[in-house]
Design an enzyme around this catalytic site. Structure first.
Site, short mmCIF file in Angstrom:
data_model
loop_
_atom_site.label_atom_id
_atom_site.label_comp_id
_atom_site.label_asym_id
_atom_site.label_seq_id
_atom_site.Cartn_x
_atom_site.Cartn_y
_atom_site.Cartn_z
N GLN A 173 0.85 -1.22 0.00
CA GLN A 173 0.00 0.00 0.00
C GLN A 173 0.87 1.26 0.00
OE1 GLN A 173 -2.20 -1.05 3.46
NE2 GLN A 173 -0.45 -0.91 4.83
N LYS A 204 15.97 8.06 9.46
CA LYS A 204 16.03 8.56 8.08
C LYS A 204 17.39 9.23 7.79
CE LYS A 204 12.04 7.01 6.80
NZ LYS A 204 11.95 5.94 5.81
N TYR A 220 12.31 8.65 14.37
CA TYR A 220 12.08 8.57 12.92
C TYR A 220 13.15 9.41 12.20
CZ TYR A 220 9.49 8.96 8.47
OH TYR A 220 9.11 8.91 7.13
N1 LIG Z 1 3.81 9.36 4.10
C1 LIG Z 1 4.75 10.27 4.31
O1 LIG Z 1 4.47 11.42 4.71
C2 LIG Z 1 6.20 9.94 4.03
C3 LIG Z 1 7.09 11.01 3.83
C4 LIG Z 1 8.42 10.73 3.61
C5 LIG Z 1 8.86 9.43 3.59
N2 LIG Z 1 7.99 8.41 3.78
C6 LIG Z 1 8.52 7.05 3.78
O2 LIG Z 1 7.92 6.32 2.73
C7 LIG Z 1 7.93 4.93 3.04
C8 LIG Z 1 6.54 4.36 2.79
O3 LIG Z 1 5.63 4.97 3.68
P1 LIG Z 1 4.09 5.22 3.34
O4 LIG Z 1 3.84 6.63 3.59
O5 LIG Z 1 3.76 4.63 2.04
O6 LIG Z 1 3.42 4.41 4.54
P2 LIG Z 1 2.29 3.28 4.55
O7 LIG Z 1 2.04 3.01 5.98
O8 LIG Z 1 1.18 3.64 3.65
O9 LIG Z 1 3.06 2.04 3.88
C9 LIG Z 1 4.14 1.42 4.51
C10 LIG Z 1 4.15 -0.06 4.15
O10 LIG Z 1 5.26 -0.68 4.83
C11 LIG Z 1 4.79 -1.92 5.35
N3 LIG Z 1 5.60 -2.35 6.48
C12 LIG Z 1 5.61 -1.85 7.74
N4 LIG Z 1 6.44 -2.56 8.51
C13 LIG Z 1 6.98 -3.53 7.73
C14 LIG Z 1 7.90 -4.58 7.95
N5 LIG Z 1 8.43 -4.80 9.16
N6 LIG Z 1 8.24 -5.38 6.90
C15 LIG Z 1 7.68 -5.20 5.68
N7 LIG Z 1 6.79 -4.22 5.42
C16 LIG Z 1 6.45 -3.41 6.42
C17 LIG Z 1 3.35 -1.64 5.76
O11 LIG Z 1 2.62 -2.84 5.95
C18 LIG Z 1 2.88 -0.78 4.61
O12 LIG Z 1 2.35 -1.57 3.56
C19 LIG Z 1 8.38 4.84 4.51
O13 LIG Z 1 9.74 4.48 4.55
C20 LIG Z 1 8.19 6.24 5.01
O14 LIG Z 1 9.05 6.55 6.09
C21 LIG Z 1 6.66 8.64 3.98
#
Ligand SMILES: NC(=O)c1ccc[n+]([C@@H]2O[C@H](COP(=O)([O-])OP(=O)(O)OC[C@H]3O[C@@H](n4cnc5c(N)ncnc54)[C@H](O)[C@@H]3O)[C@@H](O)[C@H]2O)c1
Length: 267
Positions: free
Chosen positions: A15, A155, A151
């Site tokens: 997702q 990062k 966090y």
């Molecule tokens: N959403 C934001 O604002 C944002 C901003 C900058 C960076 N990010 C980074 O982007 C990446 C994706 O985040 P997102 O926003 O899509 O979040 P999200 O929660 O929508 O998706 C994260 C996915 O990682 C999976 N996950 C969690 N723990 C896991 C594990 N131990 N092993 C395998 N899968 C695992 C979850 O099940 C989920 O499907 C992350 O690294 C996040 O830090 C997100």
């Protein structure tokens, strides 16, 4: 890098951003192996991709990035199904300031583990085809977010580790490029973690501060970051690069050189 026929791994691909990155790769003709802990979303995403792109283009592997065995097995299953690996996106991540060790285990140790496994499979010296690794950092990898210090630490760790590995790959002739994406806030499930006391922990009382930071920077859609991912994965000239994705678009970060740092420390 032409993506048609290439094989990619995306962690956290069930997702959010991971799903968006997988879709970009599929649109360009790649095959994608989705690694994730959530089985129902993983299966639902695979079914949706099967309908749109055909049944042989996607694989879903239940894989927790904190487990060496599950991660190793998922890589193995991908190679057996698709015949090799060319692209690895270490994307799985969480915000959980109440369980900082879990956050470090997923966001930093999981990226290190995924990068080492990827290098093992891609490296030319091991009979690999070379390729590209894209690690998902954040704006919190470039500067501090006061509402989530752990966090932020993970990062920053991803950025430092990926830059150092990019240099190691270049000096070692691995034939593998390693780059990062550092987005501002994106509308996914992860973003709501900051508003939950059980996730924000001691920093829950700073949610107004968080709101102000979000208002200042704005928020992105998954498709905005997927566009930046597409740009980075196609660009074969980059190694050790970080693409900062913000509301105005995506720009490469200019990191200070060691000489810049030494010069500044004298002032
Ligand atoms: N959403 C934001 O604002 C944002 C901003 C900058 C960076 N990010 C980074 O982007 C990446 C994706 O985040 P997102 O926003 O899509 O979040 P999200 O929660 O929508 O998706 C994260 C996915 O990682 C999976 N996950 C969690 N723990 C896991 C594990 N131990 N092993 C395998 N899968 C695992 C979850 O099940 C989920 O499907 C992350 O690294 C996040 O830090 C997100």
């Amino acid at each position: 890098m032409a993506l048609n026929g290439k094989v990619a791994v995306v962690t956290g691909g069930a997702q959010g951003l991971g799903k968006g990155f997988a879709e970009v790769l599929l649109r360009h003709g790649a095959k994608v192996s989705l690694f994730d802990v959530v089985e129902d979303s993983g299966n639902a995403t695979k079914t949706a991709f099967d309908k749109e792109f055909g049944p042989d283009r996607t694989l879903f592997c239940v894989c927790d990035v904190t487990s060496e065995k599950q991660f190793t097995d998922a890589f193995q299953k991908t190679v057996q199904s698709f015949g090799g690996i060319d692209i690895v996106c270490n994307n799985a991540g969480i915000i959980n300031e109440t369980d900082w060790e879990k956050t470090v285990a997923i966001n930093l140790s999981g990226v290190i583990r995924g990068t080492y496994l990827a290098v093992e499979h891609l490296k030319k010296q091991n009979g690999g085809r070379g390729g590209v690794i894209i690690n998902i950092a954040s704006m919190a990898g470039l500067g501090p977010l006061p509402t989530c210090p752990v966090y932020t630490a993970t990062k920053h760790g991803v950025v430092g580790f990926t830059r150092a590995m990019a240099m190691a790959s270049e000096y070692g002739g691995y034939g593998v490029r390693l780059n990062m994406i550092c987005p501002i806030f994106v509308r996914t499930g992860l973003l709501s973690s900051l508003d939950k006391e059980e996730r924000a922990g001691d920093f829950y009382h700073l949610r107004d501060v968080n709101q102000k930071i979000m208002e200042r920077f704005g928020t992105l859609e998954v498709s905005d970051v997927a566009k930046a991912f597409e740009k980075l994965v196609l660009d074969e000239s980059k190694n050790g690069a970080a693409l900062y994705v913000k509301t105005e678009g995506a720009d490469y970060v200019k990191f200070p050189t060691q000489e810049d740092i030494e010069e500044k420390s004298k002032q």
